[in-house]
Design a protein around this motif. Structure first.
Motif, PDB file in Angstrom:
ATOM      1  N   SER A 283       0.817  -1.212  -0.249  1.00  0.00           N
ATOM      2  CA  SER A 283      -0.093  -0.123  -0.017  1.00  0.00           C
ATOM      3  C   SER A 283       0.828   1.352  -0.051  1.00  0.00           C
ATOM      4  N   ALA A 284       1.768   1.120   0.921  1.00  0.00           N
ATOM      5  CA  ALA A 284       3.074   2.423   0.848  1.00  0.00           C
ATOM      6  C   ALA A 284       3.383   2.770  -0.405  1.00  0.00           C
ATOM      7  N   ALA A 285       3.667   1.506  -1.370  1.00  0.00           N
ATOM      8  CA  ALA A 285       4.499   1.776  -2.356  1.00  0.00           C
ATOM      9  C   ALA A 285       3.570   2.292  -3.624  1.00  0.00           C
ATOM     10  N   VAL A 286       2.137   1.847  -3.496  1.00  0.00           N
ATOM     11  CA  VAL A 286       1.148   2.569  -4.385  1.00  0.00           C
ATOM     12  C   VAL A 286       0.962   4.077  -4.083  1.00  0.00           C
ATOM     13  N   PHE A 287       0.816   4.277  -2.879  1.00  0.00           N
ATOM     14  CA  PHE A 287       0.551   5.891  -2.503  1.00  0.00           C
ATOM     15  C   PHE A 287       1.907   6.559  -2.975  1.00  0.00           C
ATOM     16  N   SER A 288       3.082   6.009  -2.810  1.00  0.00           N
ATOM     17  CA  SER A 288       3.970   6.866  -3.615  1.00  0.00           C
ATOM     18  C   SER A 288       4.232   7.058  -4.956  1.00  0.00           C
ATOM     19  N   ALA A 289       4.107   5.894  -5.557  1.00  0.00           N
ATOM     20  CA  ALA A 289       3.940   5.951  -7.111  1.00  0.00           C
ATOM     21  C   ALA A 289       3.109   7.234  -7.389  1.00  0.00           C
ATOM     22  N   LEU A 290       1.642   7.259  -6.800  1.00  0.00           N
ATOM     23  CA  LEU A 290       0.697   8.090  -7.240  1.00  0.00           C
ATOM     24  C   LEU A 290       1.140   9.498  -6.862  1.00  0.00           C
ATOM     25  N   ALA A 303      -1.440  23.332  -2.914  1.00  0.00           N
ATOM     26  CA  ALA A 303      -1.858  21.647  -2.952  1.00  0.00           C
ATOM     27  C   ALA A 303      -1.035  20.859  -2.468  1.00  0.00           C
ATOM     28  N   VAL A 304       0.131  21.083  -2.768  1.00  0.00           N
ATOM     29  CA  VAL A 304       1.395  20.165  -2.314  1.00  0.00           C
ATOM     30  C   VAL A 304       1.350  20.285  -0.838  1.00  0.00           C
ATOM     31  N   LEU A 305       1.276  21.477  -0.236  1.00  0.00           N
ATOM     32  CA  LEU A 305       1.151  21.546   1.142  1.00  0.00           C
ATOM     33  C   LEU A 305       0.099  20.944   1.794  1.00  0.00           C
ATOM     34  N   ILE A 306      -1.028  21.121   1.135  1.00  0.00           N
ATOM     35  CA  ILE A 306      -2.375  20.724   1.999  1.00  0.00           C
ATOM     36  C   ILE A 306      -2.566  19.184   1.979  1.00  0.00           C
ATOM     37  N   LEU A 307      -2.012  18.555   0.693  1.00  0.00           N
ATOM     38  CA  LEU A 307      -1.905  16.966   0.711  1.00  0.00           C
ATOM     39  C   LEU A 307      -0.630  16.549   1.259  1.00  0.00           C
ATOM     40  N   PHE A 308      -0.159  17.201   2.296  1.00  0.00           N
ATOM     41  CA  PHE A 308       1.085  16.722   2.789  1.00  0.00           C
ATOM     42  C   PHE A 308       1.298  15.184   3.391  1.00  0.00           C
ATOM     43  N   PHE A 309       0.025  14.997   3.738  1.00  0.00           N
ATOM     44  CA  PHE A 309      -0.168  13.524   4.699  1.00  0.00           C
ATOM     45  C   PHE A 309       0.300  12.561   3.684  1.00  0.00           C
ATOM     46  N   ILE A 310       0.153  12.486   2.436  1.00  0.00           N
ATOM     47  CA  ILE A 310       0.520  11.407   1.413  1.00  0.00           C
ATOM     48  C   ILE A 310       2.055  11.102   1.645  1.00  0.00           C
ATOM     49  N   GLN A 311       2.865  11.722   1.904  1.00  0.00           N
ATOM     50  CA  GLN A 311       4.068  11.305   2.730  1.00  0.00           C
ATOM     51  C   GLN A 311       4.110  10.422   3.984  1.00  0.00           C
ATOM     52  N   GLY A 312       3.220  10.563   4.741  1.00  0.00           N
ATOM     53  CA  GLY A 312       3.125   9.658   6.014  1.00  0.00           C
ATOM     54  C   GLY A 312       2.246   8.373   5.308  1.00  0.00           C
ATOM     55  N   LEU A 313       1.602   8.486   4.748  1.00  0.00           N
ATOM     56  CA  LEU A 313       0.940   7.160   3.988  1.00  0.00           C
ATOM     57  C   LEU A 313       1.952   6.368   3.084  1.00  0.00           C
ATOM     58  N   SER A 314       2.721   6.845   2.434  1.00  0.00           N
ATOM     59  CA  SER A 314       3.822   6.180   1.586  1.00  0.00           C
ATOM     60  C   SER A 314       5.127   5.827   2.227  1.00  0.00           C
ATOM     61  N   VAL A 315       5.851   7.137   2.830  1.00  0.00           N
ATOM     62  CA  VAL A 315       7.284   6.932   3.492  1.00  0.00           C
ATOM     63  C   VAL A 315       6.928   6.655   4.605  1.00  0.00           C
ATOM     64  N   GLY A 316       6.147   6.899   5.290  1.00  0.00           N
ATOM     65  CA  GLY A 316       6.016   6.607   7.048  1.00  0.00           C
ATOM     66  C   GLY A 316       5.738   5.289   7.084  1.00  0.00           C
ATOM     67  N   PHE A 317       4.933   4.705   6.467  1.00  0.00           N
ATOM     68  CA  PHE A 317       4.580   3.349   6.384  1.00  0.00           C
ATOM     69  C   PHE A 317       5.745   2.420   5.869  1.00  0.00           C
ATOM     70  N   TYR A 318       6.295   2.810   4.804  1.00  0.00           N
ATOM     71  CA  TYR A 318       7.485   1.964   4.348  1.00  0.00           C
ATOM     72  C   TYR A 318       8.704   1.834   5.454  1.00  0.00           C
ATOM     73  N   LEU A 319       9.023   3.056   5.881  1.00  0.00           N
ATOM     74  CA  LEU A 319      10.214   3.096   6.836  1.00  0.00           C
ATOM     75  C   LEU A 319      10.023   2.479   8.106  1.00  0.00           C
ATOM     76  N   ALA A 320       8.789   2.481   8.430  1.00  0.00           N
ATOM     77  CA  ALA A 320       8.326   1.851   9.681  1.00  0.00           C
ATOM     78  C   ALA A 320       8.147   0.459   9.730  1.00  0.00           C
ATOM     79  N   THR A 321       8.155  -0.091   8.476  1.00  0.00           N
ATOM     80  CA  THR A 321       7.976  -1.840   8.391  1.00  0.00           C
ATOM     81  C   THR A 321       8.942  -2.394   7.655  1.00  0.00           C
ATOM     82  N   ALA A 322       9.781  -1.452   6.765  1.00  0.00           N
ATOM     83  CA  ALA A 322      10.830  -2.068   6.004  1.00  0.00           C
ATOM     84  C   ALA A 322      12.149  -2.839   6.671  1.00  0.00           C
TER      85      ALA A 322
END
Length: 406
Positions: A283-290, A303-322
């Motif tokens: 899931s983290a990889a999919v969000f990152s590609a998008l 818009a980039v600032l408002i949707l800042f949480f996309i980094q958490g969904l992608s990078v945050g999840f991946y770093l915590a579990t890799a």
């Protein structure tokens, strides 16, 4: 941290918990001061995109050689903490020398030296934290999230400092952060299990790791995933200014981005228990590609600032579990070596390729085209993650099946 958990970590145990957390906080404060704003220094000494790409690629090249070497030393002599103390000190001091050079050749050579010592920091600190988390029945993400907090604070504060006093301030921030991390490291326990006392030669260790299909597939996925993630830290500053932002805005953006990683790292444990480690990684990889494909469409800075949480969904999840995936799918006697190989491929080869091509793409096309390339690379990385999740290797090997003596 829950009330019951906080109660458990009062006193001496609590001191060790906060020492590990502070270690991550200051290590990544150093990274947050350096990586997001280093291109401002490159701009100040008038380097081209191709030159920036070549310098940014040298660190991963060095890591390919240095990280397995550091891992072998740690596994063979069980001196992870001593090696980390040494490399933190040298990395911080070398960072200061950037304030004295202004030519491409000298910057390139200095970056090679910095990369050699810095390449040990992440895999060894992760190994120490993973051992501590396992012994105390903690989620690794609860510790790693402090790295996200440190990175976020550093990017914001250093962005303001750079805009006011110039790029040299980022090197002072980097050095001071690593010295602070070193002081907290002195209080971090070094857990050594009986299984981790058994050591093997590097050749045998690498041979054993290369027999693990799930590990190999994950290396390929991380090659793509981390390549784009780490390269973004270098190129985002130029990208954000190209779509209308300021240097201070870069710091604010990274404050929001990296800040969003912390709560998602905290939630990672819940989602892993609920949906499984492989599903969270996919899931983290999919969000990152998008995310990268969207950036290539030149959205507004708002818009980039408002949707800042996309980094958490992608990078945050991946770093915590890799790192957890590597730990659970490799022999315990090769933990540091496996993590070093993992970082060498992901943060090494993957980042090298992305930075080299990104520099060329910037000069030949535009910064926007860099993010189209990042999206394509990450999309390729989704394929091996799908094979891990749904393919014939979806079952992890049991610990008792490992045989590192073969």
């Amino acid at each position: 941290m829950s009330g019951s958990l906080s109660g458990k970590y009062l006193g001496g145990a609590g001191s060790r918990y906060w020492s590990v957390s502070a270690l991550y906080l200051f290590i990544y404060y150093g990274f947050g001061a350096f990586s997001p704003l280093i291109t401002q220094y490159y701009k100040s000494i008038h380097l081209s995109g191709t030159q920036i790409g070549a310098i940014s690629a040298v660190a991963p090249v060095v890591a390919i050689v240095a990280q397995p070497m550091w891992g072998l030393i740690c596994d063979r002599f069980q001196i992870r903490k001593a090696v980390l103390l040494f490399t933190l000190l040298l990395s911080g001091l070398i960072g200061l020398f950037f304030t004295t050079v202004s030519t491409y050749a000298f910057v390139f050579l200095l970056y090679i030296l910095l990369s050699f010592f810095q390449s040990a920091v992440v895999p060894i600190s992760d190994s120490l934290a993973l051992g501590y988390a396992k012994k105390n029945q903690l989620q690794f993400g609860d510790l790693r999230l402090w790295g996200a907090v440190g990175f976020a604070l550093a990017a914001f504060v250093t962005g303001l400092l750079v805009e006011r006093w110039g790029p040299a301030t980022l090197f002072y921030s980097y050095c001071l952060a690593f010295i602070a991390a070193l002081l907290f490291l002195l209080r971090v326990p070094e857990e050594v299990t009986e299984s981790s006392r058994f050591t093997v030669s590097m050749l045998k260790g690498m041979k054993q790791l290369l027999r693990i299909p799930r590990f190999l597939l994950f290396l390929l996925a991380s090659f793509c995933m981390f390549g784009a993630i780490n390269a973004n830290n270098i190129w985002f500053s130029l990208y954000y200014q190209e779509i209308g932002g300021t240097v201070a805005g870069v710091g604010l953006a990274f404050l929001l981005f990296a800040g969003s990683e912390a709560p998602f790292m905290k939630l990672a444990g819940y989602f892993v228990r609920r949906f499984g480690l492989e599903t969270v990684l996919l899931s983290a990889a999919v969000f990152s590609a998008l995310r990268w494909f969207w950036y290539s469409s030149a959205p507004s800075t708002l818009a980039v600032l408002i949707l800042f949480f996309i980094q958490g969904l992608s990078v945050g999840f991946y770093l915590a579990t890799a790192a957890q995936f590597v730990r659970e799918n490799t022999p315990s006697s090769l933990q540091v070596t496996a993590l070093a190989v993992f970082f060498s491929v992901g943060s090494g080869l993957g980042t090298m390729l992305c930075n080299l091509l990104a520099g060329w793409i910037k000069d030949e096309f535009s910064t926007l085209a860099i993010y189209l390339f990042f999206g394509m690379v990450t999309a390729v990385g989704i394929i091996p993650l799908c094979l891990i999740r749904f393919g014939r290797w979806k079952q992890a090997k049991h610990a008792e099946e490992w045989d590192v003596t073969r």
